[in-house]
Design a protein around this motif. Sequence first.
Motif: not given
Length: 477
Positions: A148-173
């Motif tokens: 939720r914090l990632v999506l908020r920082v990225l400026g995604i509107a509250e009504e659009e948040i359900g269309r997006w998700s985030v997962t976190v792993v140990n590095n970008c590679a």
Amino acid sequence: MAVDPMERTEQARELMYSRLPSVNELLRAPELRGDVDAYGHDRVVVAIREQLQGVRRQIASGEIASEGLQPAIGSIAQHVRELIRRGPEYSLKPVINATGVVLHTNLGRAPLSEAALAHVVEVARDYCNLELDLESGERSKRDVHAERLVLRVLGIAEEEIGRWSVTVVNNCAAATFLALNTLAERREVVVSRGELVEIGGGFRIPEILEKSGAILREVGTTNRTRAADYELAVTEQTALLLRVHQSNFSIEGFAERPSLAELVELAKTMGVPLFEDQGTGLIERLDELGVAGEPTLPESIAAGVDLVAASGDKLLGGPQCGLLVGRADLIARIRKNPLLRAFRVDKLTYAALEATLFEYVVGGGESLPLMKILSAPADEIEKRCCAIVESIHSANLIAVVVPVESMIGGGTAPSARLKSYAVSVRHAELGAGDLQKKLRCSDPPVIARIAEEAVLVDLRTVPVEMDEAVARVLERL
């Protein structure tokens, strides 16, 4: 019969070894009796063994001769006491980054904020709700602590948040590998030849594609690729269009690259998801700091990219991790990949990431150490350099203040340079390489760079509160 000199030397060494006291003898030494009671038997034994091993190394190298053995033995107990009071000699230790490279991969990239450090300690000290929903009491996903914090920082509107998700792993590679393996295994991924980069540590995009099981489909040329090249390459076997951040290099002159908007439009037309390895995790542009043209993570999301991968410890200013932000259906598929368990991060990373993201929510990230380093005025750095030079009183050391250029590093903004100042140091008896090593092996270690046979101590990457420590290290030289 004459005795061979080498044999005589070896015999002398063996005799010196035999004269060394045992661990038990040193434990009974009057100087250490109080330390055994205060710090415990095992800790004192470890320190004694370390000191004895050090003396043995000095005997083997010839640093200690027969006449110097007794003083060396006599100082063992004192060195043991100093070692115990100093605490464990960890291999991983803090250093002063005076290289001027802001995101120095070898030195751990972005330093964490005080808020992130405090949250890490708070979470690490005891148990936490890593995978527990406190309201329902049911097991939950650990990504909820960042999503939720990632999506908020990225400026995604509250009504659009359900269309997006985030997962976190140990590095970008790992994020890139996991996305490719999940969405494109045994299928084609279309990528420009000009983006088949090698990132830090020798990892190459083509090799990551191969290991992920995806099939590489190169388009365009090294310096020029157009949207039409991607379009012509799309077939029924195409799983993704891939755009890769040009890490550690830039192409200038006779060059062309389709804009992100063009690729987004093409992906929609062709019905193929667009995956961008954005890399840097930059939230807000840095043009006013002289870092022009570096794309941001919010811009990628706003442009309509289906899935984006970014680093947490680069221009985001947080801990090492890889963020995958994208369409909820794509992230749902990635979360079902068994490899996610191998790449996931622990509670400490989530704590540091969560606190870093809060810094953006409440203050736009301006309080992050990274942003303070990037925005530090060059004239203030010059004043600090002058103060250090004025504090040095050594006949052997020549220290002057010189203008320099600092780098972002970490594979980001390869062409950007930040105006800075450094203390240029030369020694009457030591060459630049030896002087650099002396700094590197000092306490605390000062990591500097060499230019024109002088060691440069660039204060842009040195916290203000460490100036006095740098001055003391230089004075001791």
